[in-house]
Design an enzyme around this catalytic site. Structure first.
Site, short mmCIF file in Angstrom:
data_model
loop_
_atom_site.label_atom_id
_atom_site.label_comp_id
_atom_site.label_asym_id
_atom_site.label_seq_id
_atom_site.Cartn_x
_atom_site.Cartn_y
_atom_site.Cartn_z
CG ASP A 11 31.14 35.26 42.53
OD1 ASP A 11 32.12 35.08 43.29
OD2 ASP A 11 30.36 36.22 42.64
CG ASP A 100 36.11 38.64 45.99
OD1 ASP A 100 37.33 38.81 46.21
OD2 ASP A 100 35.24 38.80 46.87
#
Length: 249
Positions: A11, A100
């Site tokens: 991430d 995201d």
């Protein structure tokens, strides 16, 4: 018994790189590609690397090169899609949406399927998204995060300091006034989103908060709210599991 294939989830946010490795269960946070590699170098090489990137493009390229060189695996990067894991994305222009946000929605669904959810990312930005029990993802709002609000006040004014105060009912110092004002702005945004959901016939059953300020903000909410670790990585893991180890871009 078949051995579980190793994979690495990434991430790449605005300020940090969060990662999770399976089946070792290891996870961590890095700030540069070299620091990421130092943390992952001794892990079993992943058969797949699946990432979500909203940070700098050059950082993404550095990570591509590192893992291609050392693990002979080129990371795959999540693309926002119209449908995934029973969820329908109602964003008109999918290219406008950060991956995201999409990954976090997919992750939230794994925690609370069949519930109306408010998903709050409390990091550099405050992102507040709505996901309905039937799988409709309605989108949401983006605003500066707590740290960014305070930085903006400091940079755009002559005398306001950049420091942390405490949340007070009636602030009587500048530091406390800044802290209280910024926190109230965030809590107010979340409460407005909850009210909008009710007004449109979609009362929220659960609020999920994640990101760097999640533990701070979650107890301040007058709603059924929990802080979770990393919904983005949860969403990536769900995609891999559902797709038997492959990713549909």
């Amino acid at each position: 018994m078949m051995r579980q294939a190793a994979y690495l989830l990434l991430d790449l946010g605005n300020s940090r790189i969060k990662w999770r490795h399976s089946p070792s269960g290891c996870s961590g946070v890095a700030h540069t590609s070299s620091e990421l590699w130092q943390q992952c170098a001794n892990l079993p090489a992943g058969a797949q690397i699946l990432g979500c990137a909203v940070g700098a493009a050059d950082l993404q390229q550095q990570i591509d090169q590192l893992f291609s060189q050392h693990w002979q695996v080129r990371p795959q990067w999540l693309q926002v899609t119209r449908h995934a894991l029973g969820i329908v994305n109602h964003y008109p222009q999918l290219h406008e949406q950060g991956p995201d946000r999409w990954a976090a929605i997919l992750g939230a669904r794994q925690h609370f399927p069949q519930q109306n959810l408010l998903v709050v990312s409390a990091g550099t930005a405050i992102v507040i998204d709505t996901l309905l029990a039937n799988g409709d993802y309605l989108g949401g709002s983006i605003a500066p995060g707590l740290g960014l609000m305070k930085s903006a006040l400091h940079q755009a004014t002559a005398r306001l300091p950049h420091a942390s105060g405490t949340l007070q009912a009636f602030p009587q110092s500048t530091l406390d006034a800044i802290e209280t004002g910024c926190v109230r702005a965030i809590i107010g945004s979340i409460e407005q989103a909850l009210s909008a959901a009710i007004a449109h016939g979609h009362p929220i059953e659960q609020v999920l908060v994640f990101g760097g300020d999640a533990a701070y903000l979650q107890p301040l909410l007058n709603a059924k709210a929990i802080a979770v670790d990393n919904l983005v990585l949860d969403g990536l893991a769900a995609l891999l599991t559902a797709d038997a180890g492959t990713l549909n871009p």
